[in-house]
Design an enzyme around this catalytic site. Structure first.
Site, PDB file in Angstrom:
ATOM      1  N   GLY A  50     -52.238  -1.748  85.756  1.00 27.42           N
ATOM      2  CA  GLY A  50     -51.394  -2.712  86.448  1.00 27.42           C
ATOM      3  C   GLY A  50     -50.845  -2.110  87.726  1.00 27.42           C
ATOM      4  O   GLY A  50     -50.334  -0.991  87.725  1.00 27.42           O
ATOM      5  N   GLY A  52     -48.549  -3.548  90.100  1.00 31.34           N
ATOM      6  CA  GLY A  52     -47.384  -4.139  90.737  1.00 31.34           C
ATOM      7  C   GLY A  52     -46.592  -3.059  91.446  1.00 31.34           C
ATOM      8  O   GLY A  52     -47.024  -1.899  91.524  1.00 31.34           O
ATOM      9  N   LYS A 198     -40.381  -4.701  81.649  1.00 30.68           N
ATOM     10  CA  LYS A 198     -39.008  -5.084  81.316  1.00 30.68           C
ATOM     11  C   LYS A 198     -38.920  -6.562  80.945  1.00 30.68           C
ATOM     12  O   LYS A 198     -38.093  -7.301  81.453  1.00 30.68           O
ATOM     13  CB  LYS A 198     -38.078  -4.808  82.501  1.00 30.68           C
ATOM     14  CG  LYS A 198     -37.829  -3.331  82.767  1.00 30.68           C
ATOM     15  CD  LYS A 198     -36.805  -3.149  83.863  1.00 30.68           C
ATOM     16  CE  LYS A 198     -36.479  -1.674  84.062  1.00 30.68           C
ATOM     17  NZ  LYS A 198     -35.458  -1.476  85.104  1.00 30.68           N
ATOM     18  N   ALA A 237     -38.242   0.011  93.106  1.00 29.15           N
ATOM     19  CA  ALA A 237     -39.450   0.829  93.269  1.00 29.15           C
ATOM     20  C   ALA A 237     -39.571   1.449  94.655  1.00 29.15           C
ATOM     21  O   ALA A 237     -39.822   2.656  94.789  1.00 29.15           O
ATOM     22  CB  ALA A 237     -40.683  -0.020  92.951  1.00 29.15           C
ATOM     23  N   LYS A 287     -31.245  -8.242  81.310  1.00 30.86           N
ATOM     24  CA  LYS A 287     -30.567  -8.322  82.615  1.00 30.86           C
ATOM     25  C   LYS A 287     -31.334  -9.219  83.589  1.00 30.86           C
ATOM     26  O   LYS A 287     -30.735  -9.815  84.498  1.00 30.86           O
ATOM     27  CB  LYS A 287     -30.344  -6.913  83.194  1.00 30.86           C
ATOM     28  CG  LYS A 287     -31.582  -6.018  83.288  1.00 30.86           C
ATOM     29  CD  LYS A 287     -32.348  -6.179  84.572  1.00 30.86           C
ATOM     30  CE  LYS A 287     -33.568  -5.291  84.593  1.00 30.86           C
ATOM     31  NZ  LYS A 287     -34.384  -5.478  85.813  1.00 30.86           N
ATOM     32  N   ASN A 350     -35.737 -10.686  90.660  1.00 35.58           N
ATOM     33  CA  ASN A 350     -35.254 -11.847  89.923  1.00 35.58           C
ATOM     34  C   ASN A 350     -34.067 -12.501  90.620  1.00 35.58           C
ATOM     35  O   ASN A 350     -33.978 -13.728  90.694  1.00 35.58           O
ATOM     36  CB  ASN A 350     -34.889 -11.440  88.490  1.00 35.58           C
ATOM     37  CG  ASN A 350     -36.111 -11.149  87.643  1.00 35.58           C
ATOM     38  OD1 ASN A 350     -36.749 -12.042  87.112  1.00 35.58           O
ATOM     39  ND2 ASN A 350     -36.461  -9.866  87.539  1.00 35.58           N
TER      40      ASN A 350
END
Length: 466
Positions: A50, A52, A198, A237, A287, A350
């Site tokens: 992955g 991302g 997450k 990140a 969260k 988010n």
């Protein structure tokens, strides 16, 4: 300035990158190789699955630290082939390249610059796996990484991997690791898996419970849970790759978490270890739920500090309440959960998603995978937590009404986010109505309820009462 006792020497590699040759790092690698039973001449194989933002950065950090030790470790990353880079992104990428002399020189030296010129002019289509080899993650174009070894064939990437880094969203983890399991049927050695995901899902059949990415991996592959770990923390990140000071926890069995924490630790990236795997993993998903609402409130109130603080009080009280359902000693989670929540509200995808929805720049019809940002995992987490806490088998005694109610009835923010994002029966502005509801309890009351009543339900995490 942080002082370190590590001995550092700089060496220039054939591709022009400066490697920080660190004797202490090599010793850490040797220690991990011994623990994994690697013979001389047999490199440790680390594969990121992955690509991302966080998965790419994590793999790039390992490459930066250990990549020069090619006879002892091989580091690569898998991503799906075929994803094209649109013209607008190609133009922006060209600007990023030309604004960074080090990146520009590196691409020229590797004879890779011309394709970016052609893409800028519209004469060529770039692909995500192609630019990742040059150090550009499609979800994080503004932060160039080191060049990476990219593999687009999943079987080729993982069949002999010693350590697998799960950088997939929780919504894709099960499917991809079920495929991986087919390639591991003939394996003799058992790999170690570090999950960065997450997100969570709800399993409502029989006994309602939360399913986390590490549990998905365990079920899909049969790899013992002792060999599966979770790494998470209050991190962005791009900032970690730019060496902003950060910390994280790696959670799981002691045999692996302690040496891996040592292996991953850097002067700018502190890694602690903890034995509570599933609870920390669930908190990482929780969260994200409230971060979306925080973004909505910020945009709808023109960044009102007062409104944002009111929301923060209510959402943190709901999170504290939910942790009392999930953990026998929830107070131990308060610091990590609030820190992770805080950084997500400040700069996470988010919260950004909630803001863009409220400003009308995005619509719910676009789904949960957003161009340039990747998967918005808070959406599926809202659905999972709402559906789980709505189960009649998880009812709690309402302290004021003195009658059983679904647990979700004590979480009005979660209820409203579900109506907005999942049911789509309420407008974005309804999040403010929830905050201004005169019947809503003082957030302190919700915390007091959680602290004075026995709400702990170990079955929610698939655990037996102690």
């Amino acid at each position: 300035m942080v002082q370190t006792n590590e001995v550092v020497n700089d060496s220039l590699s054939s591709n022009g990158l400066i490697h920080h040759t660190n004797g202490s790092l090599e010793e850490r690698l040797d220690e991990l190789r011994r623990l994994m039973g690697k013979a001389e001449g047999d490199p440790l194989r680390i594969v990121g699955v992955g690509a991302g933002a966080w998965g790419s950065v994590f793999t790039a950090m390992l490459q930066d630290s250990y990549g020069y030790l090619r006879d002892k470790v091989l580091i690569r990353i898998w991503r799906r082939p075929g994803r094209s880079v649109d013209r607008t992104t190609a133009e922006h990428l060209f600007e990023v390249i030309n604004s960074r002399e080090d990146v520009l020189r590196r691409l020229i030296r590797r004879c890779a610059y011309l394709k970016y010129v052609e893409a800028r002019l519209g004469d060529r289509t770039l692909h995500a796996d192609e630019i990742l080899k040059d150090g550009f993650c499609l979800n994080m174009i503004d932060t160039p990484l080191c060049p990476l070894k990219v593999v687009t064939n999943l079987q080729e990437a993982v069949w002999d991997a010693d350590i697998v880094i799960n950088g997939l969203p929780s919504t894709e983890t099960k499917e991809v690791f079920e495929e991986i399991s087919r390639y591991w049927k003939e394996r003799i050695t058992v790999p170690v898996i570090i999950s960065l995901a997450k997100g969570v899902e709800a399993e409502l059949e029989a006994i309602p419970r939360i399913i986390t990415p590490t549990q998905m991996i365990n079920r899909a592959t049969g790899v013992p849970i002792e060999n599966i770990l979770y790494l998470g923390g209050p991190n962005i990140a791009s900032e970690i790759y730019n060496k902003e000071y950060a910390n994280a926890r790696i959670c799981g069995a002691e045999k692996w978490r302690k040496p891996l924490a040592k292996f991953l630790r850097r002067p700018h990236f502190t890694v602690w270890d903890n034995g509570d795997l599933v609870t920390h993993e669930v908190m990482g998903g929780l969260k994200n739920v409230y971060a979306i609402g925080a973004g909505m409130v910020a945009a709808l109130t023109n960044e009102s500090a007062t409104s944002k603080s009111v929301y923060f009080a209510h959402c943190t009280s709901e999170m504290v309440f939910i942790t009392h359902l999930l953990a026998e000693e929830p107070e131990k989670l308060a610091g990590p959960l609030l820190a992770d929540t805080y950084v997500t509200l400040l700069k996470g995808r988010n919260a950004w998603y909630g803001q863009e929805l409220a400003k009308g720049r995005l619509t719910l019809d676009l789904g949960d995978s957003i161009k340039g940002k990747g998967m918005i995992q808070g959406i599926s987490a809202v659905k999972a937590f709402y559906e789980l806490l709505s189960q009649s088998s998880l009812s709690v005694l309402h302290p004021e009404e003195n009658k059983p109610v679904a647990t979700v009835e004590l979480c009005p923010i979660l209820k409203m986010l579900y109506k907005i994002l999942i049911m789509r029966e309420s407008p974005i502005q309804a999040i403010l109505e929830a905050l201004r509801d005169e019947t809503m309890n003082d957030p302190r009351d919700r915390i007091e309820i959680a602290q004075t009543h026995v709400f702990y339900r170990p079955s929610l995490l698939g655990q037996l009462p102690s």
